[in-house]
Design an enzyme around this catalytic site. Structure first.
Site, PDB file in Angstrom:
ATOM      1  N   ARG A   1     -26.843  41.583 -37.963  1.00  0.00           N
ATOM      2  CA  ARG A   1     -27.360  40.222 -38.098  1.00  0.00           C
ATOM      3  C   ARG A   1     -26.968  39.564 -39.412  1.00  0.00           C
ATOM      4  O   ARG A   1     -26.693  38.366 -39.448  1.00  0.00           O
ATOM      5  CB  ARG A   1     -28.880  40.243 -37.955  1.00  0.00           C
ATOM      6  CG  ARG A   1     -29.300  40.597 -36.547  1.00  0.00           C
ATOM      7  CD  ARG A   1     -30.790  40.782 -36.416  1.00  0.00           C
ATOM      8  NE  ARG A   1     -31.110  41.100 -35.014  1.00  0.00           N
ATOM      9  CZ  ARG A   1     -32.324  41.412 -34.590  1.00  0.00           C
ATOM     10  NH1 ARG A   1     -33.339  41.451 -35.430  1.00  0.00           N
ATOM     11  NH2 ARG A   1     -32.528  41.687 -33.314  1.00  0.00           N
TER      12      ARG A   1
ATOM     13  N   HIS B   1     -36.152  35.546 -39.575  1.00  0.00           N
ATOM     14  CA  HIS B   1     -36.677  36.333 -38.466  1.00  0.00           C
ATOM     15  C   HIS B   1     -37.572  37.475 -38.924  1.00  0.00           C
ATOM     16  O   HIS B   1     -38.581  37.756 -38.287  1.00  0.00           O
ATOM     17  CB  HIS B   1     -35.485  36.894 -37.689  1.00  0.00           C
ATOM     18  CG  HIS B   1     -35.838  37.676 -36.456  1.00  0.00           C
ATOM     19  ND1 HIS B   1     -36.610  37.137 -35.441  1.00  0.00           N
ATOM     20  CD2 HIS B   1     -35.511  38.935 -36.059  1.00  0.00           C
ATOM     21  CE1 HIS B   1     -36.743  38.049 -34.485  1.00  0.00           C
ATOM     22  NE2 HIS B   1     -36.105  39.150 -34.826  1.00  0.00           N
TER      23      HIS B   1
ATOM     24  N   PHE C   1     -26.697  46.925 -28.671  1.00  0.00           N
ATOM     25  CA  PHE C   1     -27.303  46.037 -29.652  1.00  0.00           C
ATOM     26  C   PHE C   1     -26.440  46.013 -30.906  1.00  0.00           C
ATOM     27  O   PHE C   1     -25.639  46.927 -31.145  1.00  0.00           O
ATOM     28  CB  PHE C   1     -28.734  46.500 -29.984  1.00  0.00           C
ATOM     29  CG  PHE C   1     -29.782  45.456 -29.672  1.00  0.00           C
ATOM     30  CD1 PHE C   1     -30.013  45.052 -28.364  1.00  0.00           C
ATOM     31  CD2 PHE C   1     -30.537  44.875 -30.688  1.00  0.00           C
ATOM     32  CE1 PHE C   1     -30.967  44.086 -28.085  1.00  0.00           C
ATOM     33  CE2 PHE C   1     -31.494  43.900 -30.404  1.00  0.00           C
ATOM     34  CZ  PHE C   1     -31.712  43.508 -29.104  1.00  0.00           C
TER      35      PHE C   1
ATOM     36  N   ARG D   1     -32.054  45.002 -41.495  1.00  0.00           N
ATOM     37  CA  ARG D   1     -32.552  45.763 -40.355  1.00  0.00           C
ATOM     38  C   ARG D   1     -31.624  45.600 -39.155  1.00  0.00           C
ATOM     39  O   ARG D   1     -31.135  44.502 -38.882  1.00  0.00           O
ATOM     40  CB  ARG D   1     -33.956  45.280 -39.971  1.00  0.00           C
ATOM     41  CG  ARG D   1     -34.479  45.939 -38.714  1.00  0.00           C
ATOM     42  CD  ARG D   1     -35.898  45.548 -38.415  1.00  0.00           C
ATOM     43  NE  ARG D   1     -36.075  44.197 -37.920  1.00  0.00           N
ATOM     44  CZ  ARG D   1     -35.867  43.828 -36.653  1.00  0.00           C
ATOM     45  NH1 ARG D   1     -35.438  44.691 -35.759  1.00  0.00           N
ATOM     46  NH2 ARG D   1     -36.082  42.575 -36.290  1.00  0.00           N
TER      47      ARG D   1
ATOM     48  N   GLN E   1     -34.378  38.683 -43.326  1.00  0.00           N
ATOM     49  CA  GLN E   1     -33.349  38.639 -42.288  1.00  0.00           C
ATOM     50  C   GLN E   1     -33.266  37.283 -41.596  1.00  0.00           C
ATOM     51  O   GLN E   1     -34.274  36.768 -41.110  1.00  0.00           O
ATOM     52  CB  GLN E   1     -33.646  39.702 -41.226  1.00  0.00           C
ATOM     53  CG  GLN E   1     -32.635  39.707 -40.082  1.00  0.00           C
ATOM     54  CD  GLN E   1     -32.673  41.004 -39.304  1.00  0.00           C
ATOM     55  OE1 GLN E   1     -33.516  41.193 -38.444  1.00  0.00           O
ATOM     56  NE2 GLN E   1     -31.776  41.904 -39.637  1.00  0.00           N
TER      57      GLN E   1
ATOM     58  N   HIS F   1     -31.859  35.764 -38.324  1.00  0.00           N
ATOM     59  CA  HIS F   1     -31.326  36.119 -37.010  1.00  0.00           C
ATOM     60  C   HIS F   1     -30.296  35.063 -36.639  1.00  0.00           C
ATOM     61  O   HIS F   1     -30.575  33.870 -36.742  1.00  0.00           O
ATOM     62  CB  HIS F   1     -32.456  36.158 -35.981  1.00  0.00           C
ATOM     63  CG  HIS F   1     -32.060  36.795 -34.683  1.00  0.00           C
ATOM     64  ND1 HIS F   1     -31.135  36.224 -33.836  1.00  0.00           N
ATOM     65  CD2 HIS F   1     -32.439  37.954 -34.097  1.00  0.00           C
ATOM     66  CE1 HIS F   1     -30.976  37.016 -32.775  1.00  0.00           C
ATOM     67  NE2 HIS F   1     -31.744  38.062 -32.910  1.00  0.00           N
TER      68      HIS F   1
ATOM     69  N   GLU G   1     -30.783  38.997 -29.363  1.00  0.00           N
ATOM     70  CA  GLU G   1     -29.524  39.704 -29.549  1.00  0.00           C
ATOM     71  C   GLU G   1     -29.096  40.387 -28.246  1.00  0.00           C
ATOM     72  O   GLU G   1     -27.920  40.691 -28.053  1.00  0.00           O
ATOM     73  CB  GLU G   1     -29.727  40.751 -30.647  1.00  0.00           C
ATOM     74  CG  GLU G   1     -28.504  41.443 -31.129  1.00  0.00           C
ATOM     75  CD  GLU G   1     -28.794  42.158 -32.453  1.00  0.00           C
ATOM     76  OE1 GLU G   1     -29.364  41.534 -33.363  1.00  0.00           O
ATOM     77  OE2 GLU G   1     -28.469  43.343 -32.550  1.00  0.00           O
TER      78      GLU G   1
ATOM     79  N   LEU H   1     -36.333  32.120 -30.914  1.00  0.00           N
ATOM     80  CA  LEU H   1     -35.313  33.164 -30.827  1.00  0.00           C
ATOM     81  C   LEU H   1     -34.590  33.230 -29.470  1.00  0.00           C
ATOM     82  O   LEU H   1     -35.224  33.157 -28.426  1.00  0.00           O
ATOM     83  CB  LEU H   1     -36.010  34.515 -31.071  1.00  0.00           C
ATOM     84  CG  LEU H   1     -35.185  35.784 -30.932  1.00  0.00           C
ATOM     85  CD1 LEU H   1     -34.150  35.870 -32.041  1.00  0.00           C
ATOM     86  CD2 LEU H   1     -36.103  37.005 -30.980  1.00  0.00           C
TER      87      LEU H   1
END
Lengths: 251, 597
Positions: free
Chosen positions: B286, B355, B117, B390, B231, B233, B246, B243
């Protein structure tokens, strides 16, 4: 883009407001739409721009939360993943999910369905209990494949709207709960089949199903509840047979 | 008004609320738990999380690595003591979910598999295909049904917290089905109401993600911390913002500009290799990836979708059909069904969308807010693990780890707390009912709340987007003040009570405006660039001397929030240069040498 074709489509939406309407009736709305617009987005535009009193459930917009099931031209569908381009030229008939009591407009009663889910012991009853510190239970991809498809049910209730048996008998446990039951019974970590099978022997259990398979056709997530029902019929029959044998041995 | 008394009241029944309820039921089986949600629990937005949840499990991985990735990923605005607790409890929670039946994807030998990730040095993201949040949520919901002490209030909307004598002691709820109010009094209250991404236009969030709990706590004097950190994304569906996990990049997907070029190598994330290394290129964090998109768009190197949105291309083709369909079935469904694109043979146009809210209700390591009796967990809270950005897969882990803590802490508090002061609380409940009914029945000036909602979303997107400018943030603040004012004059079409979603949306908009103001005012006050807060107006660098501090937004009735600051807890990772790609690896090497030297 400004130069994109602006099309219009007529939606006939079943309206029912308990405090003022004697019975449900269709009301016509016309919306402007684009190629990628979903039925949900059409409903939202009506609510935002034409009539704030139209009520419907929705949340994720991506066919995973299971909130926006409704009858669209007579078929149970998720509004967020049904597109106006596929329904043109209309008019499109939108009604609440069949076989459920209407609370208002496109909102139906969900509580009985959730009680059915709760009734089938929807949790692991472990074969061997072990503390978290002892690590995970091993489960091979093949063992997972035995139940994983049934765990993909999003509880959208489209299969109940499609099920003639549930329509005739609201106490029938129904395809979604049966799929969930099979999800746990088929799980290599679980030892709760006995308790769950007791549930489905009853008259509202698995034998109520007349195997028309409409539930699997309606499922937006390819869960195949009809297959779960069939597996449970086999299990139920086998279990019944075993119980007979046991009784004979005891006598 | 109906009244129901309980011991522990939990508002929100997504991942954090359910985990808290189970923890409370296990820690104190003799106590009653009331679990409230404005939707059925399985509709909660945890359901839409795709990629997975972090927990160190591989032999060559360490808690230190997870700690360092998280703290540097957050640009050092993390509470390091909390991060330390967090990383050391993630794996336990993931195993707990496994014991409860979560269908984590497996390796051939039957052990749980993990994937790479963004911003994570070692693969440590547990995943259930690309429906990880869905499976966690359903597992928790179904498991929660075996605890007799948990009583659910499904489809009840919270209009206010009940606070008496400086202690949270309940809430006032509106039953959606009937439109009638009820008061729940309690000895402890847990907020687990999720984020607030719907205050922005293009976002990945469900319609229910309206910041209710944040605003409720805020209005009762609890500061909202670090709200400027929102955030984006980087890979979302143009238009709707839905979405694309990721996990696509975790499985090896590329991001291409209109020339088919892996543009991330131009933004300090390279070198570009056929298989992206962890913390390089597509496996960067991100904030950096969304910023790179913004730059590419300005350079005219993005494609334009039929909807007129700028986009780059998420290319999965080289992974092959089998891997794509096995690891990313939901992505296939979304691309094929919603966009008419088969990712097996065509790259997916994607762009950033809002996001996640890094900030939230101020709580300590024990999830307790400054208001006695009030706890918060999950996205609505700011416990301090995410800092300024994050890392993907830390939020599902967060709701598991701190949902449990919140349930246990609330149970312990409830045990020692005096009984709720019921007569006084019911007076307050009736006053809250009257306010909510005032909004419904007020004549207003004829303006629809949907108009205000669109303006709010537009102003935040313009003023508090991926890059920010002082005057644009000021415009956002001004427009929000105007909207706040106009909100008092809205007219609700629908005056009925049963399932009045017109009314509920208006109440939600009230929460959203409070949260939006906290975001915009926190943003304009932070005169530096850090993580997801990037300025182009002379404050382009991180400024530790002045801003290695948390922002705290304080509610002021009828006025804009007041912003103050509080220190950041640094235990063992002094703020350093944040870098990814080859430079990041060099710096990490140097840091290691320094600590071992």
């Amino acid at each position: 883009m400004a130069d994109r074709d602006r099309l219009t489509i007529e939606l006939w939406i079943l309206r029912y407001r308990p405090a003022q309407d004697e019975e449900p009736h269709f009301v016509s709305y016309t919306v402007t739409y684009t190629e990628e617009m979903s039925v949900l987005e059409a409903l939202q535009s009506i609510k935002d721009e034409q009539d704030g009193s139209l009520s419907f459930r929705w949340s994720c917009r991506m066919a995973i939360c299971g909130s926006c099931g409704m009858m669209i031209d007579g078929t149970p569908k998720l509004a967020c993943s049904t597109f106006l381009r596929d329904l043109a030229p209309g008019p499109v008939k939108i009604a609440p999910l069949e076989n459920f009591p209407i609370e208002r407009d496109l909102v139906v009663t969900v509580a009985d369905f959730v009680k059915k889910i709760e009734s089938i012991y929807p949790f692991i009853m472990p074969k061997e209990t072990k503390p978290v510190e002892a690590g995970e239970y091993l489960q091979t991809p093949a063992q997972m494949a035995a139940y994983e498809p049934f765990s993909d049910c999003i509880n959208c209730m489209l299969c109940y709207a499609a099920c003639p048996q549930f329509g005739a008998n609201p106490d029938f446990i129904g395809p979604g709960a049966m799929a969930l039951l099979q999800r746990y019974n088929g799980d290599s970590r679980d030892a709760g089949s006995r308790e769950r099978l007791d549930l489905i022997h009853g008259e509202d259990g698995v034998w109520s199903c007349t195997a028309v398979g409409l539930c699997s056709e309606a499922c937006p997530k390819l869960v195949d509840p009809a297959n779960a029902v069939n597996q449970n019929k086999t299990n139920s029959a086998f279990d019944f047979f075993l119980r007979g044998l046991r009784k004979e041995n005891h006598s | 008004m109906d009244h129901f008394d309980t011991d522990i009241l939990i508002l929100g029944a997504g991942g954090a609320g359910l985990r808290a309820a189970i923890a409370a039921a296990e820690a104190a089986p003799d106590q009653r738990v009331a679990l409230v949600s404005k939707v059925y629990p399985m509709r909660s937005h945890t359901v839409a999380a795709e990629g997975g949840s972090a927990g160190v499990v591989q032999a060559h991985d360490t808690l230190d690595d997870h700690f360092n990735d998280t703290v540097s990923g957050g640009d050092w605005l993390c509470e390091q003591d909390v991060v330390e607790y967090f990383v050391s409890h993630c794996t336990r929670e993931m195993i707990q979910l496994e014991h409860w039946g979560c269908p984590w994807s497996r390796k051939p030998d039957g052990h749980v598999n993990v994937r790479a990730f963004g911003g994570m040095k070692i693969e440590r993201t547990w995943f259930a295909a690309d429906r990880s949040g869905f499976h966690i949520l359903h597992t928790l919901f179904q498991t929660s049904t075996k605890y007799k002490s948990i009583e659910r209030f499904d489809e009840y909307f919270c209009v206010d917290l009940l606070v008496e004598n400086g202690r949270a002691q309940g809430a006032v709820l509106l039953c959606l089905a009937t439109g009638e109010f009820c008061a729940i009094t309690a000895r402890a209250v847990v907020l687990a109401t999720g984020g607030a991404g719907r205050v922005f236009r293009q976002n990945t969030n469900g319609g229910i993600v309206t910041g209710d709990g944040m605003a409720l706590a805020f209005r009762h004097g609890v500061p909202l911390r670090d709200m400027e950190f929102v955030q984006y994304h980087p890979t979302c569906m143009p238009g709707s913002g839905v979405l694309f996990t990721e996990g696509c990049r975790g499985e090896g997907a590329f991001l291409l500009n209109k020339d088919g070029y892996r543009y991330l190598q131009d933004y300090g994330l390279g070198p570009a290799e056929p298989q992206p290394r962890n913390k390089y290129m597509e496996l960067g964090p991100r904030d950096r990836l969304s910023q790179a998109f913004w730059q590419e768009e300005r350079k005219g190197r993005t494609v334009t979708t039929p909807q007129g949105e700028a986009a780059v291309l998420l290319d999965l083709r080289h992974l092959g059909r089998k891997r794509i369909e096995e690891r990313l079935p939901l992505i296939c469904e979304l691309a094929r069904h919603f966009m008419g694109i088969d990712p097996v043979d065509t790259p997916i146009p994607v762009r950033p969308a809002v996001h996640y809210t890094m900030g939230g209700i101020l709580v300590g390591i024990d999830t307790a807010s400054p208001l006695p009796g009030l706890y918060a967990a999950g996205e609505c809270s700011s416990i301090g693990i995410h800092g300024a950005n994050r890392l993907g897969s830390n939020s599902l882990a967060e709701l598991s780890v701190f949902g449990r803590v919140a349930g246990e802490q609330a149970a312990a508090f409830a045990k020692g707390a005096a009984a709720a002061e019921i007569p006084a609380l019911l007076d307050r409940a009736r006053a809250a009912e009257a306010r909510a009914l005032g909004l419904l029945n007020g004549k207003g000036g004829g303006e629809r709340h949907s108009v205000l909602r669109k303006e709010m979303a537009d102003s935040l997107e313009k003023g508090c987007g991926i890059y920010r400018l002082g005057d644009e943030m000021q415009q956002a603040c001004d427009r929000l003040a105007d909207l706040r004012h106009r909100y008092d004059g809205i007219t609700i079409d629908d005056k009925s009570r049963a399932w009045n979603t017109d009314w509920i949306s208006a109440l939600e908009l009230g929460y959203q405006l409070d949260v939006a103001q906290a975001m915009a005012h926190s943003a304009i006050a932070r005169k530096e660039s850090r993580g997801a807060h990037q300025r182009l107006d002379g404050y382009t660098q991180r400024d530790d001397a002045n801003y290695l501090r948390h922002s705290l937004a304080h509610y002021r009735k009828g006025a804009s929030p007041e912003i103050s600051y509080s220190p950041v807890t640094i235990t063992r990772s002094p703020p350093g240069q944040r870098a990814y790609g080859a430079l990041g690896e060099q710096l990490e090497h140097a840091r290691k040498e320094a600590t071992h030297g």
